[in-house]
Scaffold this active site. Structure first.
Site: not given
Lengths: 238, 238, 238, 238
Positions: B75, B94, B96, B165
């Site tokens: 990613e 990024h 979760h 996500h």
């Protein structure tokens, strides 16, 4: 202010951090036992790292007696103005206690339902809405005026919420201000859970609030908390 | 990119893991201070274990300058395409973040109610619905096209949810991107609790959002977080 | 079964305990790579303390090949009967995963909403109601018949809830069965929170479930988890 | 009372603290195996710090046989009066188990829904409302009369809630009283979550409650819990 009292204050920072009541941004102060117009507060530093040498002395205008070249916390006016307004208060905690914030942004009152936090009282705690005093603020109590307004909202209560920000708790000694912060967070969680279970809750009544006040001195917890905190401070020094 | 900046990045991985904001699968990057068309990101490895030698340099096509025989994270296009679209952004996280996911799968907007996370803003945060760009995906942003679509959804915002996500947060430095990730998770919990208490919530207004932006530099927290993280990295090496 | 595979199994016990997915009472097994009619499972012992010498080998009737004078867990029939019914399964976890239990006692289906646990699928997971097979039981799967009934409820699914008890997760390797247990717990929390926010949830669709299956091999997490677990096992020995 | 039994009691204090079931204020006692009219209880001290020398012996009037100049806990009458009323009980735990308190202040019954805590039973647990016995109290059970009233509310149950305060759990041995406290907290969380998901819950039926009682001896957990606790006690001594 003797060595033991200064250590109490160092311990208080670390106890509150350990209990998740303050994160990198809370602070706790102790009024000087020698001069009611002075108080002690750590410089602008993360609470988990406070050591004796980080403690500064302030007057009731929040001026450091000897700044030692250190930054003071912006929100020291919370402390000075509460000490000015409340001669009975010897210690003040300001925190971002996470489970208290949801109450501060809703109309729902924190009320006494747990005997370790019945100091919350029958009427519940006041909530400081900074917007009534200053529109468009950053929510920080960074002036004497804002400190005075907060102290006014607090009134004679043992604690006040601060909308969208956290809370302030006070006590006639540091065990009370710290213990109240720890158990206020716990009681807030319990109240959220109780309200989810039922709208019919058995709150403490006035007589129970009064009768249970002396028990909430947190004296059984304090020596344990203090010892662990100071051992950690000692370990951090190495 | 000097040693201190590389250490900041190593620390960032470990800080986010320590705060439960990223599990084995999040990542954080830093745009090169020397070349705006380059950024640094760890190879595909669990965040808690990142060391200096795991950091790789990429161009804005997400090609490693020197892959060193290491796997890159799938990613990485999240990072390259945000850097391309947002010259003001110097760091991208990024994650979760668990309490943000429930908002991403409902129509409920995350909105500013806590002063440590008022960057969320009056309008709330955008939510990237990958299904609008690619049907039947594995939800991973594994191509430049998906990265561009995410960057478009992000727009000028400080963060965007990613449906089912997690989220992405950005900042003009690594303290902001990391601090925003930590406090976004906390604010999401507070908002869920506040909404359970009442449907009438006092959100931050536009002036408060603007006024409180400078405070959210997380500068008091950063040195503490960084020092602990790098001490752990050092300990892990032994 | 080589040393590395046995260590995987020891690590699995400790990983699941570390993540709060099993308490003193869960267990995990590995089908023998050498003989599909054999599997390995720890003796009746708290998972956090499992060492290599606690692993016993069983046949598909749950008879220990060499009991070594050790007690077997009562519920080993969960493992043997699933291995019998599901040739594709190489590892089985039984746990009391706390956030899964609430789903098991209500009619509410666990459904895929988070990409790390989209194996839950569009239809959601089955729920084993032991009462349909045996009235007035202690809820334990302590006979081949109960094991067969559970395996039948599981069908081809990657996991099944067990009413008032916990769940079972399976995988074609131990990384999957363990990773699924960890992320099933996390997804259950997210689903409870999402349902509290809104009744309108964006679930994964069938194409997304299928596309995201390969990603959920938990391969980035496993080496980190395994290393920490075995280091702890080594430390415990001293 | 031999050394192993005294160590069990020391371990029990630390196990309950480790599981978050008691904070600085809970306590656990063991009826003397040598004399049913005597029991052992720690002096007024934070549970996490209890050592062998902190254990005192009491008669059923809660008088210490040899006070050793130590303070007794105010609420020792909980223990003495339950031992008097319940010859089957060999151990009593009093705690402030946080997730049990919300049930104690609402009309919502804790009921058996999880097999590790099905001792809660089909009828659920009684709730001691001290206000019925003494108005305006501090909620503490600090007299024989209050202890008797609590014992009466408890009746033949394995546990009783105490409104706005916590709960008491009993057992025919210390493993049961401690294990029940740990799993009562867990079951309370599960029940709050289940009720948020649905009003239609599959509770244990009478036959299942009866059948699962023997399993809840917590014998697999106890050796692990005990060993860790005593290792910590040993470490604290240094």
């Amino acid at each position: 202010m003797n060595q033991q009292q200064l250590e109490d204050l160092v311990a208080a920072y670390r106890i509150l951090a350990e209990h998740g009541v303050i994160d990198a941004y809370g602070h706790v102060s102790l009024r000087s036992p020698d001069n009611p117009n002075r108080f002690f507060l750590a410089r602008a530093i993360a609470p988990q790292t406070v050591q004796l040498e980080d403690i500064l002395e302030y007057d009731l205008d929040s001026k450091p007696i000897d700044p030692k070249g250190r930054d003071s916390v912006n929100e020291r006016f919370i402390h000075s103005e509460i000490y000015r307004a409340r001669p009975d208060v010897m210690s003040v905690v300001h925190n971002h206690s996470p489970s208290v914030v949801p109450f501060s942004v809703t109309g729902v009152k924190l009320r006494a339902l747990f005997h370790m936090a019945s100091f919350i009282g029958v009427e519940g705690l006041p909530n400081f809405e900074i917007r009534k005093v200053k529109k468009g603020s950053d929510l920080l109590v960074r002036t004497p005026e804002l400190g005075k307004a907060l102290a006014k909202t607090l009134g004679k209560a043992p604690a006040s919420l601060m909308r969208g920000h956290g809370s302030v708790t006070v006590g006639e000694n540091i065990q009370r201000s710290v213990g109240r912060s720890v158990y206020l967070e716990m009681s807030a969680i319990m109240q959220m859970q109780a309200l989810a279970l039922s709208k019919k809750i058995t709150w403490f009544d006035a007589a129970e609030v009064k009768a249970s006040a002396p028990v909430q001195d947190y004296k059984r917890a304090w020596p344990l908390w203090r010892e662990k905190a100071l051992a950690q401070a000692e370990a951090d020094r190495k």
